[in-house]
Motif scaffolding. Structure first.
Motif, PDB file in Angstrom:
ATOM      1  N   TYR A   1      29.161  60.635 -16.056  1.00 25.90           N
ATOM      2  CA  TYR A   1      29.837  61.277 -17.181  1.00 25.90           C
ATOM      3  C   TYR A   1      29.281  60.789 -18.518  1.00 25.90           C
TER       4      TYR A   1
ATOM      5  N   PHE B   1      30.358  60.990 -22.477  1.00 22.05           N
ATOM      6  CA  PHE B   1      31.540  61.312 -23.284  1.00 22.05           C
ATOM      7  C   PHE B   1      31.328  62.572 -24.129  1.00 22.05           C
TER       8      PHE B   1
ATOM      9  N   TYR C   1      28.634  50.658 -21.022  1.00 19.08           N
ATOM     10  CA  TYR C   1      29.374  51.075 -19.831  1.00 19.08           C
ATOM     11  C   TYR C   1      28.921  52.452 -19.362  1.00 19.08           C
TER      12      TYR C   1
ATOM     13  N   TYR D   1      30.186  55.607 -16.992  1.00 14.80           N
ATOM     14  CA  TYR D   1      31.411  56.155 -16.400  1.00 14.80           C
ATOM     15  C   TYR D   1      31.019  57.188 -15.355  1.00 14.80           C
TER      16      TYR D   1
ATOM     17  N   VAL E   1      40.131  62.045 -22.737  1.00 16.96           N
ATOM     18  CA  VAL E   1      39.306  60.837 -22.832  1.00 16.96           C
ATOM     19  C   VAL E   1      39.299  60.391 -24.290  1.00 16.96           C
TER      20      VAL E   1
ATOM     21  N   LYS F   1      37.829  57.536 -27.121  1.00 16.94           N
ATOM     22  CA  LYS F   1      36.773  56.549 -27.334  1.00 16.94           C
ATOM     23  C   LYS F   1      37.199  55.607 -28.449  1.00 16.94           C
TER      24      LYS F   1
ATOM     25  N   LYS G   1      34.427  51.941 -26.070  1.00 14.66           N
ATOM     26  CA  LYS G   1      34.972  52.007 -24.703  1.00 14.66           C
ATOM     27  C   LYS G   1      35.848  53.237 -24.529  1.00 14.66           C
ATOM     28  N   LEU G   2      35.899  53.735 -23.323  1.00 10.95           N
ATOM     29  CA  LEU G   2      36.671  54.949 -23.063  1.00 10.95           C
ATOM     30  C   LEU G   2      37.976  54.616 -22.348  1.00 10.95           C
TER      31      LEU G   2
ATOM     32  N   PHE H   1      41.375  56.760 -20.415  1.00 11.93           N
ATOM     33  CA  PHE H   1      41.661  58.072 -19.815  1.00 11.93           C
ATOM     34  C   PHE H   1      43.158  58.293 -19.678  1.00 11.93           C
TER      35      PHE H   1
END
Lengths: 266, 367
Positions: free
Chosen positions: A45, A47, A86, A88, B96, B98, B102-103, B105
């Motif tokens: 994924y 973003f 990171y 995902y 999502v 941000k 960092k994400l 959910f």
């Protein structure tokens, strides 16, 4: 009804290592404890951009390996990741290579281009399995697009690993020509098991040659590439005939898909 | 066809049906047919008067109109299907966020207490088909569909009329409703025969005062009415062995004839109650710190549907039509052990050029 596991939920893993394979192709070591099998893929994924199905190229102690070529919107973003970032994803999805079928027989792996990422892990596994003879043919477009150069020496010392380039290059002393030429020269037992991943025309051409060598189609397995959105058999995009590549595949025994794979526009 | 309901059967007056509707409204969000823009549409309905009583839908390839009729449940099914509510055209999967690279959910799985009031045999079969696709024959059952589906109360109605585009009898899905309902209504000359199909169906009916026990003659009339409905439909093709026949015709040149008419508008797939294909889109805010992952209906007729590395594997319209028809009548049987077509005929009515899938199946498989 019990709470169902959400197949769209994303996982996170730190990128521990980035290797530049060649222009626009990067390999990522991503920290995870998630179990997986050779042949499976993850939906990676980016973003705000979306997901792309990417095969798991290998697995080490506590990490998975993904090799990504920046060709689409999603992969262009993923290739910008650097160590400490990171990644995902969701997965793993799909079936696995049936390596047991090759025990005490010849296993021939044929990979074209980035298809090597889909066969690398099963090849590494095969090095430690009771395989009678292990042959891996790898065809690359040109010298600059060769993947995993740092592994060749080890691979060549343990198995028959042959590379051919479509285009000659002064830096290249090895074989030049299509992978089909390399395959034609190979002497194989009729009960050889074949794993292949590459562009559709390459797979079709190789299957024809294998047939001439007397290898039945039910000994041949191909990992297919199709458009996948959900990966769980509900979005319909990856259908080929009655199969969903995302959940029935991506690896198919060739005799089962031939009719759909070889027919135009199915 | 002379069968008795599983958990009792009663004769209700129109007042009794109204009372039933009102009681269901207290517990459920009721989805029922309603007059809307000159069509009968499945909509959320607040009052009993909204039901399109006194109308019938007249349909033909590429044609739809309403006419006055002399009864109550005299129409067939709404132009849209229950699919819009259980597998909505647009559904948020994950939000999502941000923050500092960092994400995070957020998942919101909507749980509804829906009641489908007045669903016909074809659509009820389609509901069973979608259950197989999303839940029962899927290694990853879909929690979003399950949430909307959970607790669904089904009031089915037997059709006492069929339009020209109806072919449930060909597909073996109707006109009689046989299973999968909480309550089943059949409009008769004396009133409404209501059969109980589940415990909670029986519980709600218990509270209705104006009812009498159904008698033998009511079931006789029900059977007679269903026979008449079935007689309104021609049998178009033989269902047995159809997948095998179609598999044998994948290279038929007839597919190209369809391309001359099909405009790949995707209308058939949107109207179809079992077409489940979707796309996942990312809907971002302007600050680019929030992105909603949205599931939206897609169609195998769309030019980007089978794209791999920006190359569409199904370039021609005839290959996309073949994909659709083969999926409904052949591939689906291998995938889910049932046909993907329930014979509701919506794809025929809503095809702008009037392509009649019954004729195409007949010509491809049996010509």
């Amino acid at each position: 009804m019990p709470t169902l596991e959400n197949p769209y939920l994303l996982k996170a893993g730190r990128v521990e290592k980035v290797i530049k394979e060649c222009e626009g192709v990067y390999t990522f070591h991503v920290k995870t404890q998630e179990p997986a099998y050779p042949g499976q893929y993850n939906m990676l994924y980016a973003f705000g951009v979306g997901e792309a199905p990417i095969t798991i190229a290998s697995m080490g102690e506590g990490y998975i390996v993904h090799t990504v070529r920046a060709v689409g919107d999603v992969t262009r973003h993923i290739d910008q990741l650097r160590e400490g970032d990171y990644l995902y994803w969701r997965g793993p999805y799909g079936n696995r290579w049936e390596i047991e079928r090759a025990y005490n027989k010849t296993l021939l792996i044929i990979s074209g281009g980035l298809g090597l990422a889909a066969t690398r892990w099963v090849f590494e596994e095969a090095l430690n399995k009771p395989i009678k003879r292990l042959v891996h043919l790898y065809g690359s477009k040109d010298y600059d697009s060769l993947l995993y150069r740092y592994l060749y020496e080890n691979w060549s010392s343990k198995a028959e690993f042959y590379i051919t380039l479509d285009r000659p290059d002064p830096r290249w002393k090895g074989k030049v020509g299509l992978i089909t030429e390399l395959l034609k020269e190979l002497e194989l037992d009729e009960d050889t098991i074949v794993f292949t991943c590459g562009p559709d025309p390459m797979v079709k051409a190789c299957v024809r040659i294998l047939q001439e060598k007397g290898i039945p189609q039910n000994n041949i397995y191909a990992s297919l590439e199709r458009h996948m959105k959900c990966s769980v058999g509900t979005c319909g995009h990856c259908m080929i005939g009655p199969y969903f590549v995302c959940k029935d595949g991506p690896i198919f025994r060739y005799d089962l898909i031939r009719e759909y794979f070889e027919r135009k526009e199915v | 066809m002379e069968s008795k309901g599983k958990g009792g059967s009663y004769l209700l007056s129109l007042e009794g049906i109204r009372e039933l509707f009102d009681r269901l409204r207290e517990k459920y969000r009721v989805i029922a047919p309603k007059l809307k823009d000159g069509l009968i549409a499945f909509s959320e309905v607040d009052n009993f008067e909204s039901l399109p009583f006194g109308y019938k839908n007249v349909e033909a390839p590429g044609f739809y109109t309403l006419e006055r009729s002399g009864g109550y449940f005299t129409y067939t099914h709404p132009y849209n299907s229950f699919k819009n509510f259980l597998h909505p055209p647009e559904l948020a999967l994950i939000k999502v966020k941000k923050e500092k690279g960092k994400l995070s959910f957020q998942v919101h799985i909507q749980e509804e207490t829906l009641c489908l009031f007045d669903i016909r045999a074809c659509d009820l079969s389609a509901l069973r088909v979608l259950d197989l696709v999303f839940l029962h024959k899927n290694p990853h059952p879909d929690p979003y569909y399950a949430g909307l589906r959970k607790g669904l109360f089904v009031v089915a109605v037997n059709c006492t009329y069929a339009t020209f585009t109806c072919f449930c009898s060909t597909m073996g899905t109707g006109p009689e409703v046989k299973e999968g309902y909480d309550l089943l209504i059949t409009e008769l000359s004396e009133g409404f025969l209501v059969e109980v199909g589940s415990e909670r169906g029986g519980e709600i009916l218990e509270k209705i005062e104006n009812k009498s026990d159904a008698e033998r003659r009511h079931f006789k009339e029900k059977a007679q009415r269903l026979r008449e409905t079935e007689a309104m439909m021609r049998v178009h093709f033989e269902r047995e062995g159809l997948p095998e026949r179609l598999y044998g015709k994948m290279d038929s040149t007839y597919w190209e004839h369809i391309e001359k008419r099909c405009v790949a508008c995707t209308s058939c797939t949107q109207a179809c109650p079992t077409c489940f294909c979707f796309d996942i889109l990312e809907r971002n805010n302007l600050e680019l710190d929030e992105s909603l992952r949205v599931r939206v209906w897609d169609s195998c007729f769309s030019p980007s549907f089978a794209t791999v590395h920006r190359f569409n594997l199904r370039q021609s319209v005839h290959s996309r039509y073949r994909q659709w028809l083969m999926h409904k009548f052949a591939y689906w049987v291998d995938q889910f052990d049932c046909f993907g077509c329930v014979g509701c005929g919506r794809c025929i009515t809503w095809c702008p050029v009037g392509i009649d899938i019954r004729e195409e199946v007949r010509r491809i498989a049996y010509a």
